[in-house]
Design a protein around this motif. Structure first.
Motif, PDB file in Angstrom:
ATOM      1  N   PHE A   1      45.687  12.015  70.299  1.00 51.26           N
ATOM      2  CA  PHE A   1      46.986  12.238  70.923  1.00 51.26           C
ATOM      3  C   PHE A   1      47.244  13.733  70.934  1.00 51.26           C
ATOM      4  N   VAL A   2      47.735  14.252  72.057  1.00 52.03           N
ATOM      5  CA  VAL A   2      48.084  15.664  72.178  1.00 52.03           C
ATOM      6  C   VAL A   2      49.533  15.754  72.644  1.00 52.03           C
ATOM      7  N   GLY A   3      50.352  16.471  71.901  1.00 50.59           N
ATOM      8  CA  GLY A   3      51.751  16.622  72.266  1.00 50.59           C
ATOM      9  C   GLY A   3      52.108  18.050  72.617  1.00 50.59           C
ATOM     10  N   ASN A   4      53.284  18.227  73.250  1.00 46.62           N
ATOM     11  CA  ASN A   4      53.850  19.551  73.490  1.00 46.62           C
ATOM     12  C   ASN A   4      52.899  20.460  74.268  1.00 46.62           C
ATOM     13  N   VAL A   5      52.216  19.904  75.289  1.00 45.47           N
ATOM     14  CA  VAL A   5      51.363  20.714  76.167  1.00 45.47           C
ATOM     15  C   VAL A   5      52.223  21.748  76.880  1.00 45.47           C
ATOM     16  N   HIS A   6      53.390  21.301  77.316  1.00 46.41           N
ATOM     17  CA  HIS A   6      54.381  22.206  77.895  1.00 46.41           C
ATOM     18  C   HIS A   6      55.439  22.496  76.839  1.00 46.41           C
ATOM     19  N   GLY A   7      55.736  23.771  76.660  1.00 47.38           N
ATOM     20  CA  GLY A   7      56.619  24.178  75.579  1.00 47.38           C
ATOM     21  C   GLY A   7      58.003  23.579  75.639  1.00 47.38           C
ATOM     22  N   ASP A   8      58.504  23.307  76.858  1.00 44.40           N
ATOM     23  CA  ASP A   8      59.856  22.768  76.996  1.00 44.40           C
ATOM     24  C   ASP A   8      59.869  21.238  77.082  1.00 44.40           C
ATOM     25  N   GLU A   9      58.792  20.612  76.591  1.00 45.56           N
ATOM     26  CA  GLU A   9      58.729  19.146  76.521  1.00 45.56           C
ATOM     27  C   GLU A   9      58.342  18.767  75.085  1.00 45.56           C
ATOM     28  N   PRO A  10      59.311  18.836  74.168  1.00 44.52           N
ATOM     29  CA  PRO A  10      59.001  18.749  72.739  1.00 44.52           C
ATOM     30  C   PRO A  10      59.066  17.355  72.125  1.00 44.52           C
ATOM     31  N   VAL A  11      59.403  16.333  72.902  1.00 45.58           N
ATOM     32  CA  VAL A  11      59.574  15.003  72.311  1.00 45.58           C
ATOM     33  C   VAL A  11      58.287  14.527  71.641  1.00 45.58           C
ATOM     34  N   GLY A  12      57.141  14.828  72.264  1.00 48.46           N
ATOM     35  CA  GLY A  12      55.860  14.404  71.713  1.00 48.46           C
ATOM     36  C   GLY A  12      55.611  14.924  70.308  1.00 48.46           C
ATOM     37  N   ARG A  13      56.093  16.145  70.017  1.00 49.17           N
ATOM     38  CA  ARG A  13      55.929  16.708  68.671  1.00 49.17           C
ATOM     39  C   ARG A  13      56.528  15.781  67.622  1.00 49.17           C
ATOM     40  N   GLU A  14      57.715  15.306  67.920  1.00 44.50           N
ATOM     41  CA  GLU A  14      58.439  14.472  66.970  1.00 44.50           C
ATOM     42  C   GLU A  14      57.802  13.084  66.843  1.00 44.50           C
ATOM     43  N   LEU A  15      57.404  12.519  67.993  1.00 41.81           N
ATOM     44  CA  LEU A  15      56.823  11.174  67.983  1.00 41.81           C
ATOM     45  C   LEU A  15      55.490  11.138  67.249  1.00 41.81           C
ATOM     46  N   MET A  16      54.733  12.244  67.306  1.00 41.38           N
ATOM     47  CA  MET A  16      53.439  12.293  66.626  1.00 41.38           C
ATOM     48  C   MET A  16      53.601  12.134  65.110  1.00 41.38           C
ATOM     49  N   LEU A  17      54.599  12.828  64.552  1.00 42.46           N
ATOM     50  CA  LEU A  17      54.827  12.724  63.106  1.00 42.46           C
ATOM     51  C   LEU A  17      55.353  11.346  62.733  1.00 42.46           C
ATOM     52  N   LEU A  18      56.188  10.778  63.585  1.00 42.77           N
ATOM     53  CA  LEU A  18      56.699   9.436  63.330  1.00 42.77           C
ATOM     54  C   LEU A  18      55.565   8.411  63.356  1.00 42.77           C
ATOM     55  N   LEU A  19      54.634   8.576  64.297  1.00 42.28           N
ATOM     56  CA  LEU A  19      53.488   7.670  64.382  1.00 42.28           C
ATOM     57  C   LEU A  19      52.610   7.789  63.136  1.00 42.28           C
ATOM     58  N   ALA A  20      52.292   9.010  62.748  1.00 37.79           N
ATOM     59  CA  ALA A  20      51.432   9.224  61.571  1.00 37.79           C
ATOM     60  C   ALA A  20      52.056   8.616  60.319  1.00 37.79           C
ATOM     61  N   ASN A  21      53.331   8.854  60.121  1.00 38.11           N
ATOM     62  CA  ASN A  21      53.995   8.329  58.924  1.00 38.11           C
ATOM     63  C   ASN A  21      54.140   6.812  58.974  1.00 38.11           C
ATOM     64  N   TRP A  22      54.330   6.264  60.169  1.00 37.90           N
ATOM     65  CA  TRP A  22      54.410   4.795  60.285  1.00 37.90           C
ATOM     66  C   TRP A  22      53.081   4.157  59.889  1.00 37.90           C
ATOM     67  N   LEU A  23      51.977   4.728  60.340  1.00 39.19           N
ATOM     68  CA  LEU A  23      50.659   4.188  59.994  1.00 39.19           C
ATOM     69  C   LEU A  23      50.422   4.279  58.491  1.00 39.19           C
ATOM     70  N   CYS A  24      50.832   5.387  57.900  1.00 40.71           N
ATOM     71  CA  CYS A  24      50.671   5.547  56.450  1.00 40.71           C
ATOM     72  C   CYS A  24      51.498   4.512  55.691  1.00 40.71           C
ATOM     73  N   ASP A  25      52.748   4.345  56.110  1.00 42.48           N
ATOM     74  CA  ASP A  25      53.653   3.424  55.415  1.00 42.48           C
ATOM     75  C   ASP A  25      53.244   1.965  55.570  1.00 42.48           C
ATOM     76  N   ASN A  26      52.567   1.642  56.668  1.00 45.89           N
ATOM     77  CA  ASN A  26      52.289   0.246  56.972  1.00 45.89           C
ATOM     78  C   ASN A  26      50.824  -0.156  56.832  1.00 45.89           C
ATOM     79  N   TYR A  27      49.976   0.770  56.392  1.00 46.11           N
ATOM     80  CA  TYR A  27      48.568   0.431  56.184  1.00 46.11           C
ATOM     81  C   TYR A  27      48.445  -0.624  55.085  1.00 46.11           C
ATOM     82  N   ASN A  28      47.646  -1.628  55.359  1.00 45.65           N
ATOM     83  CA  ASN A  28      47.444  -2.795  54.473  1.00 45.65           C
ATOM     84  C   ASN A  28      48.696  -3.662  54.334  1.00 45.65           C
ATOM     85  N   LYS A  29      49.687  -3.409  55.192  1.00 50.92           N
ATOM     86  CA  LYS A  29      50.886  -4.248  55.238  1.00 50.92           C
ATOM     87  C   LYS A  29      51.055  -4.855  56.628  1.00 50.92           C
TER      88      LYS A  29
END
Length: 487
Positions: A118-146
């Motif tokens: 996944f690649v986010g924030n290709v365009h500097g004024d489109e920052p939503v992807g930056r935030e979603l990437m961290l949310l995705l990573a933390n969700w996978l960590c929190d829910n692994y083996n669950k």
């Protein structure tokens, strides 16, 4: 009071006007400067840019700064070390590290598994992807083996997440990077000789291109803002016309785009895009784009995902946008192991893996299995019959017919060598071939070390030989002297 009402009315009309036109320039459409006097236009543009920066600065409250993002990435790794590693693929123009999070049950290890990025924030004024990437990573960590989906992805995929490709553009509140370059127009193009000068490419672009060489990605997605649609190749046409231009794997990309759109809260309900998907060139053509380059040069199937109508929505809407996109992001990554055909390729006589090529009859696109493990991962649209062809120089071609369903299909190939006259005289062909393979590996990865070692040994041998020769002459001289004295 009347003056205030008139001002509010004009402001409302302006916002409606901007809202009406924002989707037309979502992917970077260029506007005609028109006939405005240049000095006047320049001063007005300067004021407009200042106002625009101030507005975006206000909207950025609640978003992570580049420093916050780096801290969040390191904090994620700190608590999820068992399934992650972090690394940088390079630096931006202003020297900001381009941090990547890898998520896997064996991070950093080479395995016979597909890789997704996944690649986010290709365009500097489109920052939503930056935030979603961290949310995705933390969700996978929190829910692994669950959660079954989290466990499936972590155990069977190497997921690499680059939250921000353009940290400079983000901090400067503009589309391009610090050099005012649109990074999604900076890649080599298949139709026109733009961006062919390596020295002219931006450091962020070079970092992505090197990344693709280091890691063999099966599929990818970049997250953008300004529309709500899943966009797929080709992004441009030969004649620069705005028309549908299909790549060889058009059916596969349509399947991937619909998978994302269909899992999204409302993307598939779009009135502008049928089923919430679009061919890039049909929407409007661009050149030097990242997704076309990934497919042509990287063997990677990439989508360009427009995930928010508003390029820079208020921070309090980010959680809602995450919820709208979460299932789509997970389904897209999981599709690497829930569809298509996967396998490894071996030699029949020796049993060792072969870095062979995999092609699909009727589709002009070839992928290669890995050099060391010989695993391949070929995305295909479910519900179709395909002829899979495995080829390797010095071996007989093998073809197998399969029917792809929406489930994992494993297909290994065992290739028979073409026996040559020279092979018949070899005492043990497998040993000789394996020796050649070992030598090839050494010559690629350890050539400098090997040459240095050989030179050192040769030098030592020379010294020992020289010493032996000198000693020999000394002994002979001593013997002659003794003989003379004896006479």
């Amino acid at each position: 009071m009347a003056h205030l009402n008139n001002s509010l009315f004009i402001l409302s009309l302006s916002l409606i006007f901007l809202q009406f036109f924002h989707t037309a320039v979502a992917r970077g459409g260029q506007r005609d400067p028109g006939f405005v006097d240049i000095p006047y236009a320049a001063s007005r543009r300067h004021l407009s840019e200042e106002n625009h920066f101030q507005k975006l600065n206000a909207l950025a409250r609640g978003y992570m700064t580049n420093s916050d993002l780096e801290k969040a990435i390191k904090a994620f790794h700190g608590r999820c070390r068992h399934i992650s590693r972090i690394y940088s693929i390079g630096r931006s123009v202003l020297g900001v590290p381009l941090w990547v999070m890898e998520i896997s049950n064996n991070p950093g290890k080479e395995e016979a598994k597909p890789a997704f990025k996944f690649v986010g924030n290709v365009h500097g004024d489109e920052p939503v992807g930056r935030e979603l990437m961290l949310l995705l990573a933390n969700w996978l960590c929190d829910n692994y083996n669950k959660d079954p989906m989290a466990t499936l992805i972590v155990d069977n995929v190497h997921l690499h997440i680059l939250p921000s490709m353009n940290p400079d553009g983000f901090s400067l509140r503009r589309r391009g990077n610090a050099n005012h370059v649109d990074l999604n127009r900076d890649f080599p193009d298949q139709f026109f000789s733009i961006n062919n000068d390596i020295d002219e490419r931006q450091p962020e672009t070079k970092a992505i291109m090197s990344w693709i060489k280091d890691i063999r990605f099966t599929a990818s997605a970049s997250l953008h803002g300004g529309a709500l649609v899943a966009n797929y190749p080709w992004d441009g046409t030969k004649d620069k016309s705005k028309s549908y231009y299909a790549c060889p794997d058009d059916e596969v990309f349509i399947y991937m785009a619909k998978l994302y759109s269909g899992s999204h809260y409302n993307m598939s309900l779009s009135k502008e895009f049928d089923a919430g998907i679009t061919n890039g060139a049909y929407w409007y053509p661009i050149y030097g784009g990242m997704q076309d380059w990934n497919y042509i040069y990287g063997g990677c199937f990439e989508l360009t995902l427009e995930i928010s109508d508003n390029k820079w929505p208020p921070a309090n809407e980010l959680h809602m946008i995450w919820e709208y996109n979460k299932r789509s992001m997970l389904d897209l990554v999981a599709s690497l192991v829930k569809s298509g055909v996967h396998g490894r390729i071996f030699s029949s006589d020796c049993g060792y893996p072969l870095p062979a090529s995999i092609a699909i009859k009727g589709i002009n696109y070839t992928i290669k299995s890995s050099e060391t493990l010989a695993d391949y991962h070929r995305l295909l649209a479910p519900g179709h019959q395909y002829e899979v062809v495995a080829t390797m120089p010095g071996y007989k071609t093998r073809t197998t017919t399969i029917v792809v369903k929406e489930e994992l299909m494993t297909l290994d190939f065992i290739l028979e060598p073409e026996i040559t006259i020279a092979d018949r005289f070899l005492p043990n062909r497998c040993v000789s071939r394996r020796s050649l393979n070992i030598f090839a590996v050494i010559s690629k990865s350890h050539m400098q070390v090997s040459l240095t070692l050989i030179l050192v040994l040769a030098f030592l041998f020379f010294l020992m030989k020289r010493k032996a020769i000198v000693n020999h002459f000394k002994v002979r001289k001593l013997i002659r002297q003794r003989r003379v004295s004896a006479v």
